[in-house]
Design a protein around this motif. Structure first.
Motif, mmCIF file in Angstrom:
data_model
loop_
_atom_site.group_PDB
_atom_site.id
_atom_site.type_symbol
_atom_site.label_atom_id
_atom_site.label_comp_id
_atom_site.label_asym_id
_atom_site.label_seq_id
_atom_site.Cartn_x
_atom_site.Cartn_y
_atom_site.Cartn_z
ATOM 1 N N SER A 176 -1.638 6.875 -4.941
ATOM 2 C CA SER A 176 -0.593 7.338 -4.016
ATOM 3 C C SER A 176 0.055 6.156 -3.289
ATOM 4 O O SER A 176 1.257 6.185 -3.024
ATOM 5 N N SER A 177 -0.711 5.113 -2.989
ATOM 6 C CA SER A 177 -0.126 3.917 -2.361
ATOM 7 C C SER A 177 0.861 3.240 -3.303
ATOM 8 O O SER A 177 1.925 2.790 -2.875
ATOM 9 N N ARG A 188 -7.764 -3.217 -2.971
ATOM 10 C CA ARG A 188 -7.086 -2.401 -3.977
ATOM 11 C C ARG A 188 -6.297 -1.297 -3.278
ATOM 12 O O ARG A 188 -6.550 -0.952 -2.147
ATOM 13 N N SER A 220 -4.609 2.758 -3.759
ATOM 14 C CA SER A 220 -4.762 4.031 -4.472
ATOM 15 C C SER A 220 -3.495 4.319 -5.270
ATOM 16 O O SER A 220 -2.445 3.697 -5.051
#
Length: 166
Positions: free
Chosen positions: A117-118, A113, A115
């Motif tokens: 922010s990613s 998975r 985040s």
């Protein structure tokens, strides 16, 4: 996508391998600077391409226990190894040579998975054109051909198969 990101982040050389020749040919058309290797003795071919150093970062994005096991032999000292693809339940155990892990001081990671922010960073790279993901779409299917699109995806035909709802 990993290859595009690697080049975007400044990788000097990116090596790709896949069991499906048609997929490698499609990627080579998109990224001609890519190095493609296939066939037997992949560790020897990688050693030759890297002047014996090995790979600094290896991403295994395939549901293959064999690929995960073999990837250990491609690595450079202090290399990082990312298992991006999960494995089927009946093939989830992977043999790891812990001497390679120890003596090469490897770091092994898993990822399933991202985040928030990613996702935001990915959106910025795509929106700016730095990562042109539309070039990865090799087939588009109307919703009426959903079954065919799914079959092609299962057989690894093309890179990305997209369903359209016109």
């Amino acid at each position: 996508m990993h290859t595009m990101l690697a080049f975007n982040k400044g990788a000097g050389q990116v090596i790709l391998t896949d069991h499906h020749e048609n997929r490698m040919e499609a990627v080579k058309k998109i990224l001609p600077q890519l190095t493609i290797l296939s066939g037997e003795n992949l560790a020897d071919k990688i050693a030759e391409k890297t002047q014996g150093k090995g790979i600094d970062l290896c991403i295994v994005a395939a549901p293959s226990s064999q690929a995960q096991t073999e990837s250990m032999y491609y690595m450079a000292t202090n290399g990082r190894l990312l298992f991006f693809g999960g494995l089927p339940k009946n093939r989830e155990n992977v043999a790891i040579n812990t001497n390679i892990l120890h003596y090469k001081q490897l770091r092994i990671f898993g990822c399933t998975r991202a985040s928030l922010s990613s996702y935001r960073n990915s959106e910025k790279l795509i929106a700016s054109g730095q990562v042109p993901i539309e070039r990865l779409i090799t087939n588009k299917y109307p919703i009426e051909e959903f079954k065919q699109a799914l079959e092609n995806a299962e057989k690894s035909i093309g890179l990305k198969n997209v369903i359209t709802f016109d």
